[in-house]
Motif scaffolding. Structure first.
Motif, PDB file in Angstrom:
ATOM      1  N   ASP A 126      41.507 -41.913 -63.219  1.00  0.00           N
ATOM      2  CA  ASP A 126      40.939 -41.166 -63.938  1.00  0.00           C
ATOM      3  C   ASP A 126      42.125 -41.692 -65.277  1.00  0.00           C
ATOM      4  O   ASP A 126      42.827 -41.969 -65.358  1.00  0.00           O
ATOM      5  CB  ASP A 126      41.272 -39.721 -63.532  1.00  0.00           C
ATOM      6  N   LEU A 127      40.934 -41.314 -66.452  1.00  0.00           N
ATOM      7  CA  LEU A 127      41.493 -41.786 -67.881  1.00  0.00           C
ATOM      8  C   LEU A 127      42.987 -41.630 -67.855  1.00  0.00           C
ATOM      9  O   LEU A 127      43.494 -42.322 -68.909  1.00  0.00           O
ATOM     10  CB  LEU A 127      40.108 -41.741 -68.586  1.00  0.00           C
ATOM     11  N   ASP A 128      43.787 -40.343 -68.043  1.00  0.00           N
ATOM     12  CA  ASP A 128      44.343 -39.858 -67.896  1.00  0.00           C
ATOM     13  C   ASP A 128      45.746 -40.654 -67.524  1.00  0.00           C
ATOM     14  O   ASP A 128      46.775 -41.033 -68.072  1.00  0.00           O
ATOM     15  CB  ASP A 128      45.018 -38.143 -68.327  1.00  0.00           C
ATOM     16  N   MET A 129      45.117 -40.904 -65.901  1.00  0.00           N
ATOM     17  CA  MET A 129      46.100 -41.519 -65.138  1.00  0.00           C
ATOM     18  C   MET A 129      46.259 -43.131 -66.203  1.00  0.00           C
ATOM     19  O   MET A 129      47.575 -43.754 -66.377  1.00  0.00           O
ATOM     20  CB  MET A 129      45.358 -41.967 -63.726  1.00  0.00           C
ATOM     21  N   TYR A 130      44.659 -43.851 -65.878  1.00  0.00           N
ATOM     22  CA  TYR A 130      45.237 -45.305 -66.408  1.00  0.00           C
ATOM     23  C   TYR A 130      45.928 -44.888 -67.967  1.00  0.00           C
ATOM     24  O   TYR A 130      46.483 -46.105 -67.993  1.00  0.00           O
ATOM     25  CB  TYR A 130      43.747 -45.253 -66.876  1.00  0.00           C
ATOM     26  N   ALA A 131      45.900 -43.690 -68.177  1.00  0.00           N
ATOM     27  CA  ALA A 131      46.633 -44.402 -69.855  1.00  0.00           C
ATOM     28  C   ALA A 131      48.049 -43.905 -69.996  1.00  0.00           C
ATOM     29  O   ALA A 131      48.868 -44.139 -71.093  1.00  0.00           O
ATOM     30  CB  ALA A 131      45.957 -43.949 -71.145  1.00  0.00           C
ATOM     31  N   SER A 159      35.754 -37.452 -62.747  1.00  0.00           N
ATOM     32  CA  SER A 159      35.756 -36.044 -63.074  1.00  0.00           C
ATOM     33  C   SER A 159      35.165 -35.495 -63.506  1.00  0.00           C
ATOM     34  O   SER A 159      35.602 -34.529 -64.521  1.00  0.00           O
ATOM     35  CB  SER A 159      37.450 -36.054 -63.694  1.00  0.00           C
ATOM     36  N   GLY A 160      34.322 -36.570 -64.927  1.00  0.00           N
ATOM     37  CA  GLY A 160      32.733 -35.739 -65.727  1.00  0.00           C
ATOM     38  C   GLY A 160      33.807 -36.110 -66.450  1.00  0.00           C
ATOM     39  O   GLY A 160      33.580 -36.138 -68.212  1.00  0.00           O
ATOM     40  N   LEU A 161      34.744 -36.639 -67.198  1.00  0.00           N
ATOM     41  CA  LEU A 161      35.113 -37.243 -67.884  1.00  0.00           C
ATOM     42  C   LEU A 161      35.050 -38.208 -68.858  1.00  0.00           C
ATOM     43  O   LEU A 161      33.942 -39.264 -67.577  1.00  0.00           O
ATOM     44  CB  LEU A 161      36.886 -37.555 -67.872  1.00  0.00           C
ATOM     45  N   SER A 162      35.016 -39.020 -69.610  1.00  0.00           N
ATOM     46  CA  SER A 162      34.350 -40.285 -70.152  1.00  0.00           C
ATOM     47  C   SER A 162      35.119 -41.357 -71.047  1.00  0.00           C
ATOM     48  O   SER A 162      36.094 -40.373 -71.862  1.00  0.00           O
ATOM     49  CB  SER A 162      32.808 -40.336 -71.196  1.00  0.00           C
TER      50      SER A 162
END
Length: 185
Positions: A126-131, A159-162
């Motif tokens: 997920d983007l928060d993990m990636y960042a 997750s539905g996030l982008s």
């Protein structure tokens, strides 16, 4: 064909993106590569050994032991020497951390630590993990070891996030490998 006859170890980690590994195996085989799949324990919740063994035409390795009663094991050193490339796709945040820190809890990590070949990682998280700074530091550490951490495109995530965190598409991973082996030759 730059992948013709190349021996590829494909490590598949626990991520929803593991479903893409079937397409990746199929494309690598079509390109003339020989593929040995290592499936982490958490990856088998997303894709089955039967699917990947059918496509690769080899038994999928899921742990150190072949036959515990007979004392037979999968030789991680031999696998690391056999491979022309180790590809980890999807590379979960957990596996990225293990590899960056030299932890060895499973067959995939042991093969990584034994490998003398180029290593390619296709992150998927997920983007928060990636960042997260811990993950970005692990990516940098892996790059400092000479590994190829492939770009993670932005898009819709499970997750539905982008945002960034999607695994690179199998066709793009194959193209990266082909470019690498063309330049190497």
């Amino acid at each position: 064909m730059p992948l013709q006859g190349r021996k590829i170890v494909l490590g598949v980690c626990g991520s929803i993106a593991a479903y893409k590994s079937a397409t990746l195996v199929r494309l690598l085989i079509r390109a003339g590569a020989e593929v040995q799949v290592i499936l982490t324990a958490s990856a088998s919740a997303f894709v089955t050994p039967l699917t990947l063994s059918t496509l690769s035409k080899k038994p999928v390795l899921t742990g150190f032991l072949k036959d515990e009663a007979a004392g037979e094991w999968h030789n991680h050193v031999q696998l690391g020497l056999w491979a022309d490339a180790l590809v980890v796709a999807p590379a979960s945040a957990n596996t990225v951390a293990q590899l960056a820190q030299g932890h060895c809890p499973n067959l995939l990590a042991a093969v990584y630590l034994s490998a003398r070949c180029p290593v390619f990682l296709a992150p998927a998280m997920d983007l928060d993990m990636y960042a997260h700074p811990a993950v970005t530091q692990n990516f940098e550490r892996l790059r400092s070891f000479g590994n190829h951490v492939l770009a993670s495109p932005a898009g819709e995530l499970a997750s539905g996030l982008s945002g960034p965190g999607r695994m690179l598409e199998p066709e793009d991973i194959v193209a990266e490998l082909e470019r690498f082996f063309l330049i190497k030759n």
